[in-house]
Write an enzyme that holds these catalytic residues in place. Structure first.
Site, PDB file in Angstrom:
ATOM      1  N   LYS A 100       0.619  -0.979  -0.057  1.00 10.24           N
ATOM      2  CA  LYS A 100      -0.357  -0.202   0.144  1.00 10.24           C
ATOM      3  C   LYS A 100       0.389   1.187   0.206  1.00 10.24           C
ATOM      4  O   LYS A 100       2.007   1.064   1.275  1.00 10.24           O
ATOM      5  CB  LYS A 100      -0.915  -0.186   1.302  1.00 10.24           C
ATOM      6  CG  LYS A 100      -1.519  -0.772   1.295  1.00 10.24           C
ATOM      7  CD  LYS A 100      -3.097  -1.145  -0.117  1.00 10.24           C
ATOM      8  CE  LYS A 100      -3.774  -2.228   0.626  1.00 10.24           C
ATOM      9  NZ  LYS A 100      -5.274  -1.963   1.232  1.00 10.24           N
TER      10      LYS A 100
ATOM     11  N   GLU B 231      -0.845 -12.503   3.061  1.00  3.76           N
ATOM     12  CA  GLU B 231      -0.336 -12.631   1.682  1.00  3.76           C
ATOM     13  C   GLU B 231       0.929 -12.380   1.886  1.00  3.76           C
ATOM     14  O   GLU B 231       1.547 -11.851   2.145  1.00  3.76           O
ATOM     15  CB  GLU B 231      -0.937 -10.978   0.509  1.00  3.76           C
ATOM     16  CG  GLU B 231       0.843 -11.213  -0.411  1.00  3.76           C
ATOM     17  CD  GLU B 231       1.875 -10.447  -0.542  1.00  3.76           C
ATOM     18  OE1 GLU B 231       2.809 -10.646  -0.432  1.00  3.76           O
ATOM     19  OE2 GLU B 231       1.766  -9.667   0.664  1.00  3.76           O
TER      20      GLU B 231
ATOM     21  N   HIS C 185      -1.948 -11.583  -8.634  1.00  7.95           N
ATOM     22  CA  HIS C 185      -1.990 -10.868  -9.276  1.00  7.95           C
ATOM     23  C   HIS C 185      -1.204 -11.330 -10.390  1.00  7.95           C
ATOM     24  O   HIS C 185      -1.244 -10.071 -11.770  1.00  7.95           O
ATOM     25  CB  HIS C 185      -2.053  -9.566  -8.815  1.00  7.95           C
ATOM     26  CG  HIS C 185      -2.651  -9.195  -7.197  1.00  7.95           C
ATOM     27  ND1 HIS C 185      -2.222  -9.726  -5.932  1.00  7.95           N
ATOM     28  CD2 HIS C 185      -3.717  -7.968  -7.001  1.00  7.95           C
ATOM     29  CE1 HIS C 185      -3.517  -8.991  -5.126  1.00  7.95           C
ATOM     30  NE2 HIS C 185      -4.182  -8.485  -6.235  1.00  7.95           N
TER      31      HIS C 185
END
Length: 763
Positions: free
Chosen positions: A115, A672, A701
């Protein structure tokens, strides 16, 4: 007039043009014509956004804020600091190779993603070590500068600052000090700034948001070292800070102000209290860029109140006062123009990126020509504020009464984990290393088309329900065939993990085109959380009950947690966020109770945004974590011991808040870990995390299908850190963005690796 400018503009396009161009490129052959089409889309968006800024009177247009995937990746490419494991020549890097850095390839997993400070934007983490070089890569920034100048714009390039770049980076070399690279990095920045000076660029925006975090002496010293040279290269530097207070005390403000830069940008929305210190130390020659329009939220500014704060600043600084949003407008949608279905009253309370530029223009005119020059604009701002304050849709007496009745026992399970765990093991009868997924399965074109047809009224409610149930049945049968132990219904009916629930809760509103970028081509449309929240009826019970009826294996009920519902919405700013979080927690608590009553024994309450909400300075963490953890526990604690509560967190650094995560007291947490090669799990092991944990064993992803051997190695590493009897096996995150072929291949390998390890542990 005070110069107005923006630190950055949304790059996806008002209709998500960039998303669709990217995905078309990735799904095609990625040949020269396809690349030309993608680049043309990027150029069209840049030119449209520059023209929009210029038309609204901005003194500079931002250049360098645009990226086809991620602006931090663009900085890595510009510096030539590519991860050496890919073997790419930075000077000859192709566009397709840049996407391999972001998405992985057959030989290498993608760069780690996490993030961007306390936002829901994800950046690609630079990978640095002692051998890293910074000799430069493709000149995308210079190309954009030339392009903008060619269209006649006054250009201000934007760069992530050298200290923040190093602060954001990681090294996988034990004991390596990233700051040892500072001389090399500064030399690379000097080369770039010199090239910009040679093009006649006057001002360069250099972003240093790391200054709003708690930096130790070595990192603060790095600013002195870096800017001593960079501030004297023939371009004026606007040192840009945002997301918090860049000067927690007068001494730090004075230190930063003494750097040889020509302007300072302050976030006066998040941290208005810092202005007093800065005004005491700001040098006589330095520009103050005042971030007075909220770049993170979509509420209209109270222009009269902002103007009252700016007037003494303008009197003191004159043309050294610039006006800007608090941060880049990357975090808000492009324009309200396309919002035709929003309730007119609610719409009048909002301002997206384009409207925020209009607000800056009004403020600049008012400061120069007086309020009489913008009477209509100020009146409209006043009317919006008054309308919102008086609206009956904002406050609900029943919600306020229930909130006041919360007691401490509502935030605690009836038994400790050890007791619950024994009951759950006996009830669920799961094998060692239970396998599961995080929740969603591929959102195929057929699913999206059915949802769109239903929204348009072309597909009736019954027909839509039958379509979704067919997709749920397919997902359940595929999971059974794959051999997964705890199943999910696949979330075919869900458009987004926040929007789906927000649509069923009172207090939320929804836009048609309020898209923002999360990462790459992934866009989200945050709901507008404008009023008191409550759940009028069950949201997931019928669907989950149907899915459970299809199988004898445990079926997880899937919910989004209160903190994530809060963080991933555009949240009301007229009451404390903690209050809104508790309202959300009560709504989720009701849903958990109804799922349990329907016979669902495993319920997952996702909280991927818990870490994201942390204030940037550690001294402010305890207050946030107290109410955030309380909100989760309030949502999860109303069940019996035999009901197993899961939570999921992803793509953020959690090691520094492990005590808070443990205090959430979820029976199972999934996280994750694959992109960091289980690095994150090591913190959970060192902390001796007490409950069960599922470290993600492959990166969803990336289109790359992991080999059985690769998953086995990760599981073996996990068993070294966490006792095997407390381990679960799962992907990193939900699978909605993947196709069925790669999903089934990856899960087949995951189950095979798990069975192999189970056999070894049993031997």
């Amino acid at each position: 007039m005070p110069l107005t400018h923006t630190l950055g503009f949304p790059r996806i396009g008002a209709r998500r043009e960039l998303k669709f161009a990217l995905e078309s490129f990735w799904h095609g052959d990625m040949d020269a014509p396809a690349e030309a089409t993608l680049r043309a889309t990027g150029a069209a968006l840049r030119q449209r956004h520059w023209r929009l800024q210029s038309d609204r009177g901005l003194g500079h247009v931002a250049v360098g804020d645009f990226a086809l995937y991620d602006h931090v990746l663009n900085t890595t490419v510009l510096l030539g600091a590519l991860p050496r494991r890919f073997g790419f020549d930075a000077a000859q890097l192709t566009l397709a190779q840049s996407f391999e850095l972001a998405r992985g390839n057959a030989a290498q997993p993608a760069m780690e993603m996490t993030k961007w400070f306390d936002t829901n934007y994800h950046y690609l983490v630079p990978e640095l070590d002692a051998e890293s070089t910074f000799n430069g890569g493709p000149s995308w920034l210079l190309d954009d500068v030339d392009e903008a100048r060619g269209h006649g714009h006054a250009v201000r390039p934007t760069l992530i600052g050298p200290v923040t770049y190093l602060w954001l980076a990681k090294s996988h070399s034990p004991g390596f000090d990233r700051l040892s690279l500072l001389p090399r990095v500064v030399a690379a920045y000097a080369r770039i700034l010199t090239q910009l000076a040679e093009r006649g660029i006057d001002w360069v925006q250099i972003d240093e948001p790391a200054l709003c975090t708690a930096l130790d002496t070595r990192w603060l010293d790095a600013y002195d070292i870096a800017y001593e040279g960079l501030g004297r290269l023939g371009v004026k530097l606007l040192l840009t800070t945002y997301f918090g207070n860049a000067a927690p005390d007068l001494a730090q403000a004075a230190r930063i102000a003494s750097l040889p830069v020509h302007g300072i940008h302050l976030d006066l929305v998040r941290a208005p209290e810092q202005l007093e210190a800065w005004m005491r130390v700001l040098p006589a020659h330095t520009v103050l860029s005042a971030g007075v329009v909220d770049g993170r939220n979509i509420w209209r500014a109270d222009l009269r109140a902002v103007l009252a704060r700016l007037q003494p600043l303008h009197a003191a600084l004159g043309d050294r006062l610039w006006l800007a949003p608090s941060c880049s407008l990357l975090h808000v949608p492009v324009s309200l123009e396309a919002e035709r279905r929003l309730d007119p009253e609610l719409r009048s309370w909002l301002a997206f990126a384009t409207e925020k530029l209009d607000e800056l223009r009004v403020l600049s005119i008012a400061l120069t020509k007086g309020e009489a020059a913008v009477v209509a604009e100020l009146a409209a701002s006043d009317a919006a504020r008054a309308s919102r304050a008086a609206s009956r849709r904002v406050v609900n007496a029943s919600v306020r009464k229930r909130l006041a009745a919360i007691t401490p026992d509502m935030t605690a399970r009836s038994s400790p984990f050890e007791t619950r765990n024994a009951v759950q093991r006996a009830a669920l009868k799961l094998p060692p290393l239970p396998t599961t997924t995080i929740g969603s399965f591929p959102q195929t074109p057929a699913i999206r088309q059915a949802r769109a047809a239903h929204k348009r009224g072309e597909l009736g409610a019954l027909a839509y329900l039958e379509r979704m149930r067919a997709e749920i049945t397919l997902a359940v049968r595929k999971q059974e065939a794959l051999g997964l132990d705890v199943l999910v219904h696949g979330e075919a009916e869900r458009n987004d993990m926040v929007e789906f629930f927000g649509e069923q809760l009172c207090g939320y509103a929804f836009t048609e085109n309020g898209w923002v970028q999360s990462y790459g081509s992934r866009c989200v449309k945050p709901p507008v959380l404008y009023g008191d929240v409550y759940r009028p009826e069950p949201m997931t019970v019928d669907t989950t009950r149907f899915a459970q009826s299809l199988t004898d294996r445990p079926m997880k009920g899937m919910l989004t947690g209160p903190v994530t519902m809060l963080q991933w919405s555009f949240v009301r700013d007229d009451q404390p966020r903690a209050t809104t979080a508790r309202q959300l927690a009560l709504a989720i608590r009701d849903e958990v109770a109804d799922l349990e009553a329907a016979g669902i024994r495993v319920i997952q309450i996702d909280e991927p945004a818990l870490r994201e909400g942390l204030p940037l300075r550690a001294s402010d963490w305890p207050a946030y974590l107290d109410w955030a953890v309380e909100a989760f526990r309030l949502s999860a604690s109303g069940v019996a011991d035999r009901t197993q509560i899961h939570t999921h967190m992803c793509y953020a650094e959690f090691n520094d808040i492990l005590p808070a995560i443990a205090s959430m007291d979820a029976d199972v947490i999934t996280i994750e870990t694959s992109r960091s090669a289980m690095e994150l799990l090591e913190g959970f092991g060192a902390f001796a995390y007490p409950n069960e944990i599922g470290p993600g064993v492959y990166d969803i992803h990336s289109p790359r299908v992991p080999e059985v051997s690769a998953i086995t190695r990760l599981l073996e590493r996990a068993c070294e850190v966490i006792p095997p009897e407390r381990l679960w096996v799962n992907p990193d995150c939900g699978l909605k963005t993947r196709g069925w072929a790669e999903t089934e291949a990856a899960l087949t390998n995951m189950v095979a690796a798990t069975r192999h390890l189970r056999a070894r542990l049993a031997a």
